[in-house]
Design a protein around this motif. Structure first.
Motif, PDB file in Angstrom:
ATOM      1  N   CYS A  10      22.863  48.263  -3.386  1.00 50.10           N
ATOM      2  CA  CYS A  10      24.148  47.881  -3.973  1.00 50.10           C
ATOM      3  C   CYS A  10      24.548  48.769  -5.153  1.00 50.10           C
ATOM      4  CB  CYS A  10      24.124  46.411  -4.385  1.00 50.10           C
ATOM      5  SG  CYS A  10      22.724  45.966  -5.429  1.00 50.10           S
ATOM      6  N   GLN A  51      15.435  44.697 -10.069  1.00 45.56           N
ATOM      7  CA  GLN A  51      16.602  44.958  -9.224  1.00 45.56           C
ATOM      8  C   GLN A  51      17.456  46.084  -9.786  1.00 45.56           C
ATOM      9  OE1 GLN A  51      18.422  41.034  -9.183  1.00 45.56           O
ATOM     10  NE2 GLN A  51      17.531  40.558  -7.195  1.00 45.56           N
ATOM     11  N   VAL A  52      18.006  46.862  -8.869  1.00 46.48           N
ATOM     12  CA  VAL A  52      19.072  47.801  -9.213  1.00 46.48           C
ATOM     13  C   VAL A  52      20.390  47.113  -8.871  1.00 46.48           C
ATOM     14  CG1 VAL A  52      17.713  49.899  -8.858  1.00 46.48           C
ATOM     15  CG2 VAL A  52      18.881  48.900  -6.897  1.00 46.48           C
ATOM     16  N   GLU A  65      23.588  43.516 -13.233  1.00 48.70           N
ATOM     17  CA  GLU A  65      24.546  42.765 -12.400  1.00 48.70           C
ATOM     18  C   GLU A  65      25.745  43.640 -12.022  1.00 48.70           C
ATOM     19  OE1 GLU A  65      23.766  39.795 -11.098  1.00 48.70           O
ATOM     20  OE2 GLU A  65      21.920  39.835 -12.257  1.00 48.70           O
ATOM     21  N   ASN A  66      25.888  43.780 -10.712  1.00 53.40           N
ATOM     22  CA  ASN A  66      26.974  44.627 -10.180  1.00 53.40           C
ATOM     23  C   ASN A  66      28.336  44.318 -10.793  1.00 53.40           C
ATOM     24  OD1 ASN A  66      25.979  46.390  -7.850  1.00 53.40           O
ATOM     25  ND2 ASN A  66      25.027  44.425  -7.374  1.00 53.40           N
ATOM     26  N   HIS A 105      26.899  39.554  -0.340  1.00 51.57           N
ATOM     27  CA  HIS A 105      25.642  40.227  -0.693  1.00 51.57           C
ATOM     28  C   HIS A 105      24.457  39.254  -0.622  1.00 51.57           C
ATOM     29  CE1 HIS A 105      23.519  42.845  -4.037  1.00 51.57           C
ATOM     30  NE2 HIS A 105      22.723  42.594  -3.027  1.00 51.57           N
ATOM     31  N   LYS A 106      24.567  38.140  -1.341  1.00 49.79           N
ATOM     32  CA  LYS A 106      23.404  37.238  -1.442  1.00 49.79           C
ATOM     33  C   LYS A 106      23.309  36.245  -0.289  1.00 49.79           C
ATOM     34  CE  LYS A 106      21.455  39.191  -4.693  1.00 49.79           C
ATOM     35  NZ  LYS A 106      20.095  39.735  -4.635  1.00 49.79           N
TER      36      LYS A 106
HETATM   37  N1  LIG Z   1      22.496  39.883  -8.826  1.00 47.50           N
HETATM   38  C1  LIG Z   1      22.190  41.285  -8.775  1.00 47.50           C
HETATM   39  C2  LIG Z   1      21.492  41.587  -7.469  1.00 47.50           C
HETATM   40  C3  LIG Z   1      21.081  43.026  -7.352  1.00 47.50           C
HETATM   41  C4  LIG Z   1      20.255  43.232  -6.083  1.00 47.50           C
HETATM   42  O1  LIG Z   1      20.093  42.340  -5.260  1.00 47.50           O
HETATM   43  N2  LIG Z   1      19.740  44.445  -5.949  1.00 47.50           N
HETATM   44  C5  LIG Z   1      18.880  44.755  -4.807  1.00 47.50           C
HETATM   45  C6  LIG Z   1      19.328  46.027  -4.108  1.00 47.50           C
HETATM   46  S1  LIG Z   1      20.854  45.784  -3.246  1.00 47.50           S
HETATM   47  C7  LIG Z   1      17.474  44.976  -5.316  1.00 47.50           C
HETATM   48  O2  LIG Z   1      17.273  45.692  -6.272  1.00 47.50           O
HETATM   49  N3  LIG Z   1      16.516  44.341  -4.661  1.00 47.50           N
HETATM   50  C8  LIG Z   1      15.122  44.451  -4.999  1.00 47.50           C
HETATM   51  C9  LIG Z   1      14.513  43.120  -5.310  1.00 47.50           C
HETATM   52  O3  LIG Z   1      15.221  42.111  -5.418  1.00 47.50           O
HETATM   53  O4  LIG Z   1      13.287  43.106  -5.450  1.00 47.50           O
HETATM   54  C10 LIG Z   1      23.445  42.111  -8.935  1.00 47.50           C
HETATM   55  O5  LIG Z   1      24.512  41.679  -8.478  1.00 47.50           O
HETATM   56  O6  LIG Z   1      23.387  43.217  -9.501  1.00 47.50           O
END
Ligand SMILES: N[C@@H](CCC(=O)N[C@@H](CS)C(=O)NCC(=O)O)C(=O)O
Length: 211
Positions: A10, A51-52, A65-66, A105-106
């Protein structure tokens, strides 16, 4: 500014927004499974959620957070028009960012991607997809973008729709969504960011053959 990213995750939305705004950034690649930054350091020290995206601003602030990061980037270059700066359209932008993050996304893609989600969770996510994509299809019918011009919401939506193929979601069931994705993936900042991250993704997945 640093952007911690993982190829085609994301965080791609933030790269698109940065390209669209013509802003410089130091792109720091992260292996979210190993929770390691490319230099071998511990990513948990950057984001305890592992998380990225994460942005480290030039003032040393860390932002996650995006939805927050995308609005931050849009605010760095208001003249790029990546977010309405005021008025009701700003709320409309936030509405779409919230929809994309929570409903697509979620609720849909996260369970389909996660190696730890049980089959039942994946089936439920596919069921959830129907109502959400039908709603999105109605909203996009006859529109070029989510708002009146390309905004950070389009950067995020295009990033998320890019996961449909690999998770077995057939966008062809929702013609306006399919047409939107086909059009937006050719938008210059989107096409550039996707091509660059696809190359990084392939490289990341390639078997390590070096001695
Ligand atoms: N709530 C966060 C979610 C970010 C997210 O889900 N990032 C994913 C990549 S799309 C990630 O880093 N996943 C690795 C993990 O959760 O371990 C946002 O909106 O930034």
């Amino acid at each position: 500014m640093d952007l911690y990213f993982s190829p085609l995750a994301c965080s791609l939305a933030t790269r698109i927004a940065l390209y669209e705004a013509g802003l410089d950034c130091n792109y720091v690649q992260v292996d979210t499974r190993a929770k390691r930054v490319a230099d071998g350091s511990d990513f948990l020290a950057v984001n305890p959620m592992a998380q990225v995206p994460v942005v480290r601003t030039d003032d040393g602030e860390r932002l996650t957070e995006n939805a927050a990061i995308l609005q931050y980037v849009a605010g760095l270059k208001p003249e790029a028009g990546l977010a309405p700066q005021e008025g009701f359209q700003r709320h409309r932008l936030q509405q779409w960012l919230a929809f994309i993050t929570s409903e697509l996304h979620k609720a849909v893609f996260m369970p389909l991607f996660s190696p730890n989600s049980p089959e039942g969770a994946k089936a439920f996510a596919r069921q959830c997809a129907e109502k959400r994509f039908a709603y999105l299809n109605d909203a996009l019918d006859g529109r070029e973008f989510l708002l009146d011009r390309f905004t950070v919401a389009d950067a995020y939506l295009t990033t998320v729709l890019n996961w449909a193929n690999s998770t077995g979601i057939d966008l062809g069931k929702w013609p306006a969504v399919q047409a939107y994705f086909n059009r937006l993936r050719k938008w210059p900042s989107v096409a550039r960011a996707m091509a660059e991250e696809f190359a990084l993704y392939k490289n990341e997945k390639a078997p390590q053959t070096a001695a």
